[in-house]
Structure formats: structure tokens, C-alpha cells
Design a protein around this motif. Structure first.
Motif, PDB file in Angstrom:
ATOM      1  N   HIS A  28      49.125  -9.587 -22.138  1.00 47.84           N
ATOM      2  CA  HIS A  28      50.093  -8.762 -21.531  1.00 47.84           C
ATOM      3  C   HIS A  28      50.115  -8.740 -19.859  1.00 47.84           C
ATOM      4  CE1 HIS A  28      53.071  -5.761 -20.855  1.00 47.84           C
ATOM      5  NE2 HIS A  28      52.212  -4.990 -20.314  1.00 47.84           N
ATOM      6  N   ARG A  29      48.868  -8.678 -19.441  1.00 53.98           N
ATOM      7  CA  ARG A  29      48.842  -8.671 -17.987  1.00 53.98           C
ATOM      8  C   ARG A  29      49.010 -10.157 -17.252  1.00 53.98           C
ATOM      9  NH1 ARG A  29      48.150  -3.435 -15.487  1.00 53.98           N
ATOM     10  NH2 ARG A  29      47.832  -2.355 -17.515  1.00 53.98           N
ATOM     11  N   LEU A  30      48.621 -11.233 -18.011  1.00 51.29           N
ATOM     12  CA  LEU A  30      48.858 -12.375 -17.653  1.00 51.29           C
ATOM     13  C   LEU A  30      50.670 -12.855 -17.925  1.00 51.29           C
ATOM     14  CD1 LEU A  30      45.914 -14.340 -19.592  1.00 51.29           C
ATOM     15  CD2 LEU A  30      46.008 -13.977 -17.030  1.00 51.29           C
ATOM     16  N   ARG A  31      50.875 -12.402 -18.894  1.00 50.09           N
ATOM     17  CA  ARG A  31      52.555 -12.710 -18.958  1.00 50.09           C
ATOM     18  C   ARG A  31      53.263 -12.043 -17.881  1.00 50.09           C
ATOM     19  NH1 ARG A  31      51.376 -12.494 -24.467  1.00 50.09           N
ATOM     20  NH2 ARG A  31      51.699 -10.282 -24.557  1.00 50.09           N
ATOM     21  N   ARG A  32      52.900 -10.834 -17.503  1.00 51.28           N
ATOM     22  CA  ARG A  32      53.553  -9.993 -16.564  1.00 51.28           C
ATOM     23  C   ARG A  32      53.367 -10.766 -14.935  1.00 51.28           C
ATOM     24  NH1 ARG A  32      52.040  -3.802 -16.429  1.00 51.28           N
ATOM     25  NH2 ARG A  32      53.629  -4.127 -14.290  1.00 51.28           N
ATOM     26  N   SER A  33      52.238 -11.400 -14.806  1.00 50.47           N
ATOM     27  CA  SER A  33      52.208 -12.389 -13.736  1.00 50.47           C
ATOM     28  C   SER A  33      52.443 -13.443 -13.577  1.00 50.47           C
ATOM     29  CB  SER A  33      50.416 -12.231 -13.520  1.00 50.47           C
ATOM     30  OG  SER A  33      49.821 -10.928 -13.296  1.00 50.47           O
ATOM     31  N   GLY A  34      53.198 -13.871 -14.718  1.00 52.11           N
ATOM     32  CA  GLY A  34      53.832 -15.107 -14.743  1.00 52.11           C
ATOM     33  C   GLY A  34      53.021 -16.324 -15.077  1.00 52.11           C
ATOM     34  N   VAL A  35      51.702 -16.082 -15.741  1.00 52.83           N
ATOM     35  CA  VAL A  35      50.750 -17.111 -15.948  1.00 52.83           C
ATOM     36  C   VAL A  35      51.088 -17.551 -17.204  1.00 52.83           C
ATOM     37  CG1 VAL A  35      48.260 -17.705 -16.501  1.00 52.83           C
ATOM     38  CG2 VAL A  35      48.869 -15.935 -14.336  1.00 52.83           C
ATOM     39  N   PRO A  36      51.435 -18.831 -17.397  1.00 48.63           N
ATOM     40  CA  PRO A  36      51.489 -19.505 -18.752  1.00 48.63           C
ATOM     41  C   PRO A  36      50.337 -19.464 -19.631  1.00 48.63           C
ATOM     42  CG  PRO A  36      51.388 -21.293 -17.021  1.00 48.63           C
ATOM     43  CD  PRO A  36      51.288 -19.787 -16.501  1.00 48.63           C
ATOM     44  N   LEU A  37      50.398 -19.024 -20.820  1.00 47.73           N
ATOM     45  CA  LEU A  37      49.232 -18.819 -21.716  1.00 47.73           C
ATOM     46  C   LEU A  37      48.963 -20.038 -22.509  1.00 47.73           C
ATOM     47  CD1 LEU A  37      50.175 -15.546 -23.221  1.00 47.73           C
ATOM     48  CD2 LEU A  37      48.849 -15.808 -21.289  1.00 47.73           C
ATOM     49  N   ARG A  38      47.616 -20.300 -22.451  1.00 42.18           N
ATOM     50  CA  ARG A  38      47.158 -21.573 -23.344  1.00 42.18           C
ATOM     51  C   ARG A  38      47.228 -21.155 -24.693  1.00 42.18           C
ATOM     52  NH1 ARG A  38      43.030 -20.687 -19.426  1.00 42.18           N
ATOM     53  NH2 ARG A  38      41.667 -19.768 -20.824  1.00 42.18           N
ATOM     54  N   PRO A  39      47.520 -22.185 -25.594  1.00 40.98           N
ATOM     55  CA  PRO A  39      47.554 -22.285 -27.060  1.00 40.98           C
ATOM     56  C   PRO A  39      46.332 -21.464 -27.659  1.00 40.98           C
ATOM     57  CG  PRO A  39      47.695 -24.496 -26.663  1.00 40.98           C
ATOM     58  CD  PRO A  39      47.607 -23.590 -25.235  1.00 40.98           C
ATOM     59  N   ILE A  40      46.461 -20.396 -28.583  1.00 36.64           N
ATOM     60  CA  ILE A  40      45.456 -19.743 -29.233  1.00 36.64           C
ATOM     61  C   ILE A  40      44.765 -20.782 -30.517  1.00 36.64           C
ATOM     62  CG2 ILE A  40      44.768 -17.886 -30.588  1.00 36.64           C
ATOM     63  CD1 ILE A  40      46.825 -16.457 -29.403  1.00 36.64           C
ATOM     64  N   SER A  41      45.541 -21.560 -31.188  1.00 38.99           N
ATOM     65  CA  SER A  41      45.111 -22.494 -32.322  1.00 38.99           C
ATOM     66  C   SER A  41      44.773 -23.741 -31.810  1.00 38.99           C
ATOM     67  CB  SER A  41      46.085 -22.471 -33.128  1.00 38.99           C
ATOM     68  OG  SER A  41      47.419 -23.012 -32.686  1.00 38.99           O
ATOM     69  N   MET A  42      44.269 -24.694 -32.772  1.00 37.12           N
ATOM     70  CA  MET A  42      43.645 -25.974 -32.154  1.00 37.12           C
ATOM     71  C   MET A  42      44.938 -26.742 -32.515  1.00 37.12           C
ATOM     72  SD  MET A  42      40.211 -26.628 -34.426  1.00 37.12           S
ATOM     73  CE  MET A  42      39.010 -25.553 -34.557  1.00 37.12           C
ATOM     74  N   ASN A  43      44.886 -27.761 -31.208  1.00 33.83           N
ATOM     75  CA  ASN A  43      45.803 -28.937 -31.327  1.00 33.83           C
ATOM     76  C   ASN A  43      45.383 -29.967 -32.402  1.00 33.83           C
ATOM     77  OD1 ASN A  43      44.032 -30.614 -30.027  1.00 33.83           O
ATOM     78  ND2 ASN A  43      44.833 -29.887 -28.001  1.00 33.83           N
ATOM     79  N   ASP A  44      46.199 -31.032 -32.479  1.00 33.86           N
ATOM     80  CA  ASP A  44      45.844 -31.986 -33.693  1.00 33.86           C
ATOM     81  C   ASP A  44      44.566 -32.679 -33.077  1.00 33.86           C
ATOM     82  OD1 ASP A  44      48.124 -31.398 -34.898  1.00 33.86           O
ATOM     83  OD2 ASP A  44      49.390 -32.776 -33.898  1.00 33.86           O
ATOM     84  N   GLU A  45      44.277 -33.014 -32.053  1.00 34.14           N
ATOM     85  CA  GLU A  45      43.153 -33.751 -31.501  1.00 34.14           C
ATOM     86  C   GLU A  45      41.954 -32.859 -31.802  1.00 34.14           C
ATOM     87  OE1 GLU A  45      43.477 -34.637 -27.490  1.00 34.14           O
ATOM     88  OE2 GLU A  45      45.012 -35.950 -27.608  1.00 34.14           O
ATOM     89  N   GLU A  46      41.843 -31.507 -31.563  1.00 33.85           N
ATOM     90  CA  GLU A  46      40.838 -30.813 -31.873  1.00 33.85           C
ATOM     91  C   GLU A  46      40.551 -30.631 -33.564  1.00 33.85           C
ATOM     92  OE1 GLU A  46      41.099 -27.757 -27.959  1.00 33.85           O
ATOM     93  OE2 GLU A  46      42.429 -27.602 -29.800  1.00 33.85           O
TER      94      GLU A  46
END
Length: 103
Positions: free
Chosen positions: A49-67
Motif C-alpha cells: 500500500h505504501r509503495l503504491r501511494r509513493s508511485g513505486v511500480p510493484l514487482r510481480p509476485i508470481s514466477m515468470n516463464d523463465e523462473e
């Protein structure tokens, strides 16, 4: 038996501007939101919540295809869930779920 009137309910924790800035700095340095939350004694939701309010883009929580592909490769090589989790940077539970679901 405890009733609602027995103990006052705590409200949300007020965080200073310095703590909010440290949360942003920790996250941007590469720390996971769960680790930032643990460091500051707050909930992961609060961190996000604090990151979103600060305008920080959030990293994905789940694995990407390479992972995911790396997870399957490491498991085929005989590595344990714990070792795979350390290598891909996710929890053992996430690794187990990805392998169980086939994704």
C-alpha cells in the motif's frame, strides 16, 4: 469468554515519513515486500500500500516463464524444494505449487 468490549481494537499503525522512505528504499534495493514488512514489523499489505501511494511500480509476485522453466529443470536435476526456492528466490510453497500444477 472474551467479548468485543474487553480490549480496545488497535487502529492502523501510523508510519513516519522516514519509515515510509525507508520502505521505498528497501524495496527499490531489491528486497521482497515480505522481507521489508518483517524488517519494519508491519504487514506485507501495508508495504505494498505504501509503495503504491509513493508511485513505486510493484514487482510481480508470481514466477515468470523463465523462473518456471528453471524450477522444472532444477527439479529434474534432483534438487530439493528448499534448494530450488533459494535459487529462484521464491518460497518452498510456491515452488511446490508450481511443480504440482505444471506451471
Amino acid at each position: 469468554m472474551r467479548t468485543l468490549g474487553d480490549a480496545p481494537r488497535k487502529g492502523p499503525k501510523r508510519l513516519s515519513a522516514e519509515i515510509n522512505a525507508q520502505i521505498v528504499a528497501d524495496y527499490q534495493s531489491g528486497m521482497k515486500a515480505t522481507d521489508v514488512a518483517r524488517k519494519h514489523g508491519i504487514n506485507e499489505w501495508t508495504v505494498r500500500h505504501r509503495l503504491r501511494r509513493s508511485g513505486v511500480p510493484l514487482r510481480p509476485i508470481s514466477m515468470n516463464d523463465e523462473e518456471v522453466a528453471l524450477t522444472f529443470t532444477l527439479r529434474a536435476e534432483g534438487l530439493s524444494y528448499e534448494r530450488i526456492a533459494q535459487r529462484v528466490g521464491f518460497s518452498e510453497g510456491t515452488v511446490r505449487n508450481v511443480l504440482k500444477r505444471g506451471r
